[in-house]
Design an enzyme around this catalytic site. Structure first.
Site, PDB file in Angstrom:
ATOM      1  N   ALA A 130      47.604  42.468  37.493  1.00  0.00           N
ATOM      2  CA  ALA A 130      46.649  43.412  38.075  1.00  0.00           C
ATOM      3  C   ALA A 130      45.685  42.786  39.077  1.00  0.00           C
ATOM      4  O   ALA A 130      44.932  43.503  39.739  1.00  0.00           O
ATOM      5  CB  ALA A 130      45.847  44.085  36.959  1.00  0.00           C
ATOM      6  N   TYR A 131      45.689  41.464  39.206  1.00  0.00           N
ATOM      7  CA  TYR A 131      44.731  40.819  40.097  1.00  0.00           C
ATOM      8  C   TYR A 131      45.104  41.050  41.563  1.00  0.00           C
ATOM      9  O   TYR A 131      46.139  40.592  42.039  1.00  0.00           O
ATOM     10  CB  TYR A 131      44.660  39.315  39.824  1.00  0.00           C
ATOM     11  CG  TYR A 131      44.071  38.938  38.479  1.00  0.00           C
ATOM     12  CD1 TYR A 131      43.302  39.834  37.732  1.00  0.00           C
ATOM     13  CD2 TYR A 131      44.278  37.669  37.942  1.00  0.00           C
ATOM     14  CE1 TYR A 131      42.767  39.486  36.504  1.00  0.00           C
ATOM     15  CE2 TYR A 131      43.742  37.306  36.712  1.00  0.00           C
ATOM     16  CZ  TYR A 131      42.991  38.221  35.999  1.00  0.00           C
ATOM     17  OH  TYR A 131      42.470  37.865  34.778  1.00  0.00           O
ATOM     18  N   THR A 132      44.209  41.756  42.257  1.00  0.00           N
ATOM     19  CA  THR A 132      44.370  42.063  43.689  1.00  0.00           C
ATOM     20  C   THR A 132      45.766  42.614  43.977  1.00  0.00           C
ATOM     21  O   THR A 132      46.487  42.140  44.851  1.00  0.00           O
ATOM     22  CB  THR A 132      44.085  40.826  44.563  1.00  0.00           C
ATOM     23  OG1 THR A 132      43.037  40.058  43.991  1.00  0.00           O
ATOM     24  CG2 THR A 132      43.667  41.243  45.986  1.00  0.00           C
ATOM     25  N   ASN A 133      46.146  43.623  43.181  1.00  0.00           N
ATOM     26  CA  ASN A 133      47.422  44.336  43.379  1.00  0.00           C
ATOM     27  C   ASN A 133      48.629  43.403  43.376  1.00  0.00           C
ATOM     28  O   ASN A 133      49.564  43.587  44.156  1.00  0.00           O
ATOM     29  CB  ASN A 133      47.382  45.133  44.694  1.00  0.00           C
ATOM     30  CG  ASN A 133      46.309  46.208  44.686  1.00  0.00           C
ATOM     31  OD1 ASN A 133      46.152  46.925  43.695  1.00  0.00           O
ATOM     32  ND2 ASN A 133      45.553  46.313  45.770  1.00  0.00           N
ATOM     33  N   GLY A 134      48.599  42.406  42.532  1.00  0.00           N
ATOM     34  CA  GLY A 134      49.738  41.505  42.417  1.00  0.00           C
ATOM     35  C   GLY A 134      49.715  40.339  43.378  1.00  0.00           C
ATOM     36  O   GLY A 134      50.554  39.431  43.263  1.00  0.00           O
TER      37      GLY A 134
END
Length: 346
Positions: free
Chosen positions: A61-65
């Site tokens: 989930a971090y910065t949309n992958g």
């Protein structure tokens, strides 16, 4: 760099690990924006490897992958030397099924993480948050299948209450599933609630603790003071995740600054070094937005705090007793206790 084993496994990990949550360009969460591209990430990873860190943590989930993609590229030439950890559970898409810990989502999320990280296996796969609707047996079956398929080597969880983690450990034992080896939890001088329930549980279960946000969202870096509560260039101006008592925080920073001066160190190094003195900690995740922050955090591994300094910090930030814990000293029969510990000679 110091090293230890992860929980009761034979997996040797560095006492400091690197968190890639800041990697990527764009919104991380509402109000927080990342701006670390591949070039900047490569420089950070190079320095971290040079310092002896071998454990790297990220999440889908971090910065949309983007975090996984950037981290995978940065570690491509070192894959056999490092331990890559990632997590699943937060929403990662628009479909109603793009979240949680259902069998479907765990299997899909793991495959997607493998592709983004450009690797054949994930060393440590963690449940990012509890799922209130999926049966625990279903989630654990998914993790077991990933381990049996060789796509995941070790499993863990993050941010779970102890009662739920204990139920999951019981299910793993019942079905002879791969056990949890790590609990990734928030812990800092300003957040010691972990000591009430989580620490006794993980110590009994043989689960190592991987600490996130050891600086309490950056507050313990020392740049936030009563005189300057909103310093220029600060990434956060509200401390809701993790939540902290700001007034207590100012007092703690005053003390860590005094201790730091005695060692020629920084308040951040003192805050991280204090965590490393706790026997239940396997590794502390450090991250950074800028190289100078990373350099400062790395020095915490070599900062020896004295017993007096550790006790001072322990007493300054001791968590308040919670029910029913404060009943235990009252409820244990003194005569029986003295007989068992040998102090009663009769």
């Amino acid at each position: 760099m110091q090293y230890t084993t992860l929980g009761k496994t034979g997996l040797v990990v560095s006492r400091l690990s690197f968190g890639a949550m800041t990697f990527g360009e764009g919104q991380l969460v509402p109000g927080v924006t990342n701006d670390i591209d591949q070039m900047a990430a490569d420089q950070m990873i190079g320095r971290v490897l040079e310092a002896g860190i071998n454990l790297f943590d990220t999440a889908d989930a971090y910065t949309n992958g983007q975090s996984e993609v950037i981290l995978g590229k940065a570690l491509a030439n070192h894959r056999d030397e490092v331990i890559i950890a990632t997590k699943a559970g937060f929403r990662v898409g628009n479909a109603i099924t793009d979240t949680g810990s259902s069998y479907r989502h765990i299997m899909v999320a793991a495959e997607a993480s493998l592709k983004r990280l450009n690797t054949d296996y994930i060393d440590l796969y963690q449940l990012h948050i509890p799922d209130p609707i999926t049966p625990l047996e279903e989630t654990l079956r998914a993790l077991e299948d990933l381990v049996r398929q060789g796509k995941v080597r070790y499993i863990g969880y993050s941010n779970f209450p102890s009662w739920k983690a204990a139920k999951m450990v019981g299910i793993q034992k019942q079905y002879n599933y791969a056990p949890f080896v790590v609990a990734q939890m928030y812990y800092s001088l300003l957040g010691r609630d972990l000591e009430h329930e989580v620490v006794p549980f993980v110590e009994d279960a043989g689960i190592g603790v991987l600490v996130w946000s050891p600086l309490a969202g950056g507050f313990l870096s020392g740049k936030y003071t009563r005189e300057n509560p909103n310093p220029e260039g600060a990434r956060l101006n509200e401390f809701k995740l993790p939540p902290i008592d700001v007034e207590q925080g100012y007092d703690v920073v005053d003390v860590t600054r005094q201790i730091a001066q005695e060692h020629g160190a920084s308040p951040a190094q003192v805050a991280i070094a204090w965590i490393l003195t706790k026997p239940f900690i396997s590794s502390v995740i450090v991250g950074a937005n800028k190289m100078h922050q990373l350099e400062d955090n790395l020095k915490a591994a070599d900062l020896p705090l004295s017993a007096t300094e550790i006790e001072q910090l322990d007493q300054l930030t001791a968590p308040r007793p919670v029910y029913p814990g404060w009943m235990q000293p009252l409820g244990w029969d003194a005569k029986v206790k003295s007989a068992l510990d040998g102090s009663d000679s009769h």
